[in-house]
Design an enzyme around this catalytic site. Structure first.
Site, mmCIF file in Angstrom:
data_model
loop_
_atom_site.group_PDB
_atom_site.id
_atom_site.type_symbol
_atom_site.label_atom_id
_atom_site.label_comp_id
_atom_site.label_asym_id
_atom_site.label_seq_id
_atom_site.Cartn_x
_atom_site.Cartn_y
_atom_site.Cartn_z
ATOM 1 N NE ARG A 180 68.867 39.672 65.331
ATOM 2 C CZ ARG A 180 69.919 39.827 64.526
ATOM 3 N NH1 ARG A 180 70.802 40.791 64.726
ATOM 4 N NH2 ARG A 180 70.071 39.020 63.491
ATOM 5 C CD GLU A 345 74.121 37.078 58.349
ATOM 6 O OE1 GLU A 345 75.051 36.438 58.832
ATOM 7 O OE2 GLU A 345 73.279 37.666 59.054
ATOM 8 C CG ASP A 438 78.577 40.782 68.061
ATOM 9 O OD1 ASP A 438 79.507 41.317 67.426
ATOM 10 O OD2 ASP A 438 77.811 39.936 67.556
ATOM 11 C CD1 TRP A 486 76.812 42.352 64.841
ATOM 12 C CD2 TRP A 486 74.694 42.751 64.263
ATOM 13 N NE1 TRP A 486 76.811 42.844 63.554
ATOM 14 C CE2 TRP A 486 75.520 43.097 63.172
ATOM 15 C CE3 TRP A 486 73.311 42.920 64.127
ATOM 16 C CZ2 TRP A 486 75.022 43.595 61.969
ATOM 17 C CZ3 TRP A 486 72.813 43.411 62.941
ATOM 18 C CH2 TRP A 486 73.657 43.745 61.871
ATOM 19 C CB THR A 487 71.781 43.538 71.048
ATOM 20 O OG1 THR A 487 70.636 43.504 70.192
ATOM 21 C CG2 THR A 487 72.469 44.874 70.928
HETATM 22 C C1 ACM Z 1 75.981 41.163 59.573
HETATM 23 O O1 ACM Z 1 76.762 41.017 60.522
HETATM 24 N N1 ACM Z 1 75.124 40.217 59.232
HETATM 25 C C2 ACM Z 1 75.982 42.372 58.781
#
Ligand code: ACM
Length: 773
Positions: A180, A345, A438, A486-487
C-alpha cells in the site's frame, strides 16, 4: 542452616541498604525474567575494554562499539586474549555459551566488570538490555530550559545489576505491508534496528498486494514494469472519499537489495518471512498478466483500499506455474523456514460466476469455492514443502480444509488460532482485536486518518496469547505473536513510527516476558525513560497521555489531580476552563485541584511538549460529580443487539420512527452489514456494565446519530453532517442498562462508529450487548 539463613538476611539488608537503586529504578523493556539490582556501578569510558569469546560474542562486541561510537563518539578495544594491560582495566566480558535456554542470556554489572553470557541470539538480546542501562543520552542534545541536563563528563555509569533472562515465545514478530505504501531499503533497515532493540526476531514482509507488487522476480519482468506501479491513489478514507491524487506511485526491491536486507536482518538474529499473496489480493499481478484472471479485464493496479473481487483463476494452470516460479526465486532469496502465502480475503464472486471454475469444482469433487481455495493452497503447499520449507497463511486457509503442514496466522480475532491449535497446527497469534497497529490509538477527533477501529496502548498491552479455552497441550501449538502494520494510511516513516510506537513496546513485553512479569502500571512507569531514549533517537512515536490522566466519577467537590509527564524531560501544560491548552497554559509542576460542584462535571485539557518541541494532540480527563444510573432489573436476552431499519432516511436521527421496514439482530452496533447507502437505523437492546464506574460513550458518524442509556441522551451527534466525533460521560452501576443508538445517512459516505469506553478501553460488543428491553 541457621547460619545460612542469617547470612542471607544480612545480605538482603545490605542490598536494600545500598539500594538507592531500587528494582523499580532499573527499567528494561521487555521486562526481564529476573532482575536484581546490585551494589556499585560500572564506569564505561575510553579506558574500558571488551574481551570476547566466540563468533557471536565478537559480533556483539562490534555492535556495542557501534553503539558507543554513534552515541558517545568513542570505541573500546575488543580482543579475545587477556593482555596484562587489559587485566588492570575495567572489563566488559562477552562469552558465547548457552545459559540452558534458547535465546537466553545472563548479564552482571558491578564495579569491576560487565559480564554477558548467552548463545549468539542471547548475546544480542543481552546487549539490548545493557544498552537500556545506559543513561538517556542527553549530552548530545542542545540544552533547553525545559530539560535538566544530566552531567556527562566523559564517563558513563551503568548501575550494578544481575539479570537472568530468556523469552516466553520463540516467534516474536512484526509485519510490515510495503504494498500500500513502499518503504525504501534504508527504512526497512531502520525498522529492523528498532525491532532488535526490543528483542523481536521475525520480520514478516508483506511484499505483494492489489495496490502494488514490490519484489523483483527475474522470470516475470512485467511484475516490475507494470505490477509495481499504480496510476494514482485515493485521498482520505476509501469508504468516504471519491478523490484521487492523480500521481503515479510505485517502487520495488531488487533482488540485490533483498539479499542485502536479509543478511542485515540475520546479523541481528531476525528472520525475514516473505509473503506472496494468493489467490486473492492479486489485482497487481492480473494487471501485468491478465490471462491469470477469470475475466478478460482490463485490470489496473488498484488505486483505492479495500478488497478486490478480481483474484487468480485456478482453472488456468499457468497460474500455478507462475506461482511456483515466483516462489522458487523467493525461496532462493529468503532462508526462512516459513514462506507466507497469504490466503486471506479471497472474494469468491468471480469463481461463482465462472462456468469453468464451477466445472473444475465438480470435476475435483469439491464442496464449494472455499474447498477450491483450499485445493489451491494445498497445491502450493506441496511445492513449498518439496523445497524443504513450510507454508504459513492467514486464518482463511482453515476454510475448506487446512493444508497438511500449514501454520496459521490468526488475524480475525483469535478464533482461527484456536481452531488451528485444536487441529494440532502451529499458530501465530496476530489478532486484529489487539495487535493491528494501523488501528487508532486515541479518539478519532485527535488522531490522524487511520483504519478506524480503536486500539489503545492498554488494550494491546493486556493481550494474552494463550487462550484459556485451549488445553495446555493445545496451547503448545501457539508459537508466538505478531503485530501487523498495514499501510493504507501510513504513507511515510513519520507515520510509521507514530502508529508502531509505543504499542510495539507493549507487544515486546507480550512476546518476551513471562505473564507473571507483566504489569501495565509498571509498564507505564517504564515508558517515560524509554520514550525519551526514542525521542533522542529521532523516533516519531505517539506521545502517550500523561500518566494519571483518567476520567472518573468523584464524590466530593474538590479533586486533587496527580499527573506525570509521559516522556522523561517533557512538559505538560493544562487548562481547567474549557479552553484549548497551549505552551502558555498552566505548566504542570505539582498536583493541582479541580473544583467539581455537585451534579456537574469538570474537564482537564492538556498537551505534552517533548524536549525537541514536538507537541501532542489535546488530551483530556473529565471528573463527573453525578449520581450513578442504577442497573435495571430485566431479563438478559441473547447476545447481540436488535435493529430496526428504514429505507427512506429522515432529516435527523431523532425523527426515526419507532417501527422500521425491517428488523433483525446483529452482533454489534455496526452499519456495515446494511446494504443500502441511504437509510435510517435504530439499535435497541441491553448493555451489561462490568463494574460501577464512569463510562465514556462515543459516536463518530456521518450523518447524525444519538446514543441513549436508560432513556437519557448521553451523546447527541445528530443532524446532517460529514464525519464528526462527539462523546459524553455517564456513571453507571454494574449490571444491565438499556441502550439505544439512532442513526441516519443521506447521500454517500455512510459511517457509524459507536463505542462505550471504560478507562480508555472499549467494551467488547461480543461480551456486553444483549437483546431485550
Ligand atoms: C488481513 O488483515 N487481511 C490479514
Amino acid at each position: 542452616m541457621k547460619t545460612l539463613f542469617l547470612s542471607m538476611l544480612t545480605m538482603c539488608c545490605f542490598l536494600s541498604g545500598v539500594a538507592q537503586l531500587k528494582t523499580g529504578d532499573i527499567t528494561i523493556i521487555p521486562e526481564p525474567l529476573l532482575l536484581n539490582p546490585m551494589p556499585g556501578s560500572f564506569v564505561v569510558n575510553e579506558q574500558s575494554a571488551i574481551q570476547y569469546s566466540g563468533k557471536g560474542a565478537e559480533k556483539t562486541a562490534a555492535f556495542l562499539n557501534e553503539y558507543l561510537q554513534r552515541n558517545y563518539h568513542f570505541k573500546l578495544s575488543a580482543t579475545t586474549a587477556t593482555t596484562s594491560k587489559q587485566a588492570a582495566q575495567p572489563i566488559i566480558k562477552i562469552v558465547e555459551a548457552s545459559t540452558g535456554k534458547p535465546e537466553g542470556y545472563i548479564l552482571e554489572v558491578n564495579t569491576g566488570r560487565v559480564y554477558l553470557q548467552g548463545d549468539a541470539p542471547g548475546l544480542c538480546y543481552g546487549l539490548q538490555t545493557l544498552i537500556q542501562l545506559f543513561p538517556v543520552n542527553k549530552h548530545l542534545t542542545p540544552a533547553t530550559d525545559t530539560v535538566k541536563q544530566d552531567p556527562y563528563n566523559g564517563s558513563i555509569h551503568l548501575p550494578g545489576v544481575k539479570i537472568q533472562d530468556y523469552p516466553r515465545f520463540a516467534y516474536r514478530g512484526m509485519m510490515l505491508d510495503v504494498s500500500r505504501h513502499f518503504f525504501p531499503p534504508a527504512a526497512i533497515k531502520q525498522f529492523i534496528d528498532m525491532m532488535v532493540l526490543y528483542k523481536f526476531n521475525r520480520f514478516h514482509w508483506h511484499l505483494t498486494d492489489d495496490q502494488g507488487w514490490r519484489i523483483e522476480i527475474k522470470k516475470y519482468p512485467r511484475l516490475q514494469e507494470i505490477a509495481s506501479v499504480r496510476k494514482e491513489t485515493i485521498v482520505g478514507h476509501h469508504r468516504r472519499s471519491t478523490t484521487y491524487d492523480g500521481k503515479p506511485y510505485g517502487g520495488y526491491y531488487t533482488q540485490e537489495e533483498v539479499r542485502d536486507i536479509v543478511k542485515y536482518a540475520a546479523e541481528r538474529h531476525i528472520t525475514i518471512i516473505p509473503e506472496i499473496e494468493m489467490p486473492g489480493h492479486s489485482q497487481a499481478v492480473l494487471t501485468a498478466y491478465p490471462s491469470f484472471g477469470n475475466t478478460k479485464g482490463p485490470y489496473e493496479v488498484r488505486t483505492t483500499w479495500g478488497i478486490s473481487k478480481d483474484v487468480l483463476n485456478p482453472v488456468n494452470d499457468s497460474v500455478f506455474t507462475f506461482m511456483q516460479d515466483v516462489l522458487t526465486e523467493v525461496i532462493d532469496l529468503f532462508p526462512s523456514q516459513y514462506i507466507h502465502i497469504g490466503g486471506d480475503e479471497c472474494l469468491k464472486d468471480r469463481w461463482k460466476e465462472s462456468a469453468e471454475v464451477q466445472r473444475m469444482i465438480r470435476r475435483l469433487g469439491l464442496k464449494d469455492e472455499h474447498a477450491l481455495q483450499s485445493y489451491f493452497i494445498q497445491r502450493i503447499e506441496k511445492f513449498v514443502n518439496s523445497k524443504g520449507r513450510t507454508i504459513i497463511g492467514w486464518d482463511e486457509i482453515l476454510e475448506g480444509g487446512l493444508a497438511a503442514n500449514a501454520t496459521v496466522m490468526s488475524w480475525r480475532g483469535e478464533d482461527g488460532g484456536i481452531a488451528a491449535a485444536k487441529q494440532r497446527h502451529n499458530v501465530i497469534m496476530s489478532p486484529n482485536t489487539y495487535l493491528y497497529f494501523d488501528y487508532t490509538q486515541g479518539q478519532p477527533a485527535t488522531e490522524p486518518l487511520n483504519a478506524a477501529a480503536y486500539l489503545p496502548l492498554k488494550t494491546a498491552y493486556n493481550y494474552e496469547p494463550l487462550p484459556p479455552s485451549l488445553t495446555p497441550a493445545e496451547q503448545r501449538y501457539i508459537k508466538g505473536v505478531q503485530g501487523n502494520i498495514w499501510t493504507e494510511f501510513i504513507p511515510d516513516q513519520a507515520m510509521l513510527d507514530y502508529m508502531v510506537w509505543p504499542r510495539a513496546l507493549a507487544l515486546s513485553e507480550i512476546a518476551w516476558a513471562q505473564p507473571a512479569k507483566k504489569n501495565y502500571d509498571r509498564f507505564l512507569q517504564k515508558l517515560p525513560l524509554e520514550l525519551a531514549r526514542m525521542d533522542y533517537a529521532g523516533v516519531n512515536f505517539r506521545i502517550p497521555e500523561p500518566v494519571g490522566l483518567e476520567s472518573k466519577v468523584v464524590t466530593t467537590s474538590t479533586v486533587t489531580v496527580h499527573l506525570k509527564p509521559p516522556v522523561k524531560g517533557s512538559m505538560v501544560y493544562y487548562t481547567l476552563n474549557g479552553t484549548q491548552p497551549t505552551v502558555r497554559s498552566h505548566p504542570l509542576t505539582r498536583a493541582f485541584t479541580v473544583y467539581v460542584p455537585e451534579d456537574s462535571a469538570a474537564t482537564v485539557r492538556c498537551i505534552v511538549v517533548l524536549p525537541n518541541g514536538r507537541i501532542s494532540p489535546v488530551y483530556s480527563a473529565t471528573y463527573v460529580h453525578k449520581p450513578f444510573l442504577p442497573a435495571i432489573s430485566t431479563k438478559q436476552g441473547n447476545k447481540g443487539i436488535h435493529f430496526s431499519l428504514v429505507k427512506t432516511p429522515p432529516a435527523t436521527a431523532r425523527q426515526l420512527p419507532a417501527k422500521g421496514d425491517s428488523t433483525g439482530t446483529l452482533p454489534a452496533i455496526d452499519i456495515r452489514p446494511v446494504p443500502s447507502k441511504e437509510f435510517g437505523i435504530t439499535f435497541t437492546g441491553l448493555i451489561k456494565i462490568p463494574a460501577d464506574d464512569l463510562y465514556e460513550c462515543h459516536l463518530n458518524s456521518d450523518d447524525g446519530a444519538i446514543l441513549s442509556i436508560d432513556d437519557q441522551i448521553i451523546v447527541d451527534n445528530d443532524g446532517p453532517h460529514d464525519l464528526q466525533d462527539r462523546s459524553g460521560f455517564v456513571p453507571l452501576r454494574k449490571g444491565l442498562h438499556r441502550i439505544k443508538v439512532q442513526y441516519f445517512n443521506t447521500g454517500t459516505g455512510a459511517w457509524l462508529d459507536a463505542g462505550i469506553y471504560r478507562d480508555r478501553e472499549k467494551l467488547n460488543p461480543a461480551e456486553v450487548l444483549y437483546t431485550g428491553q
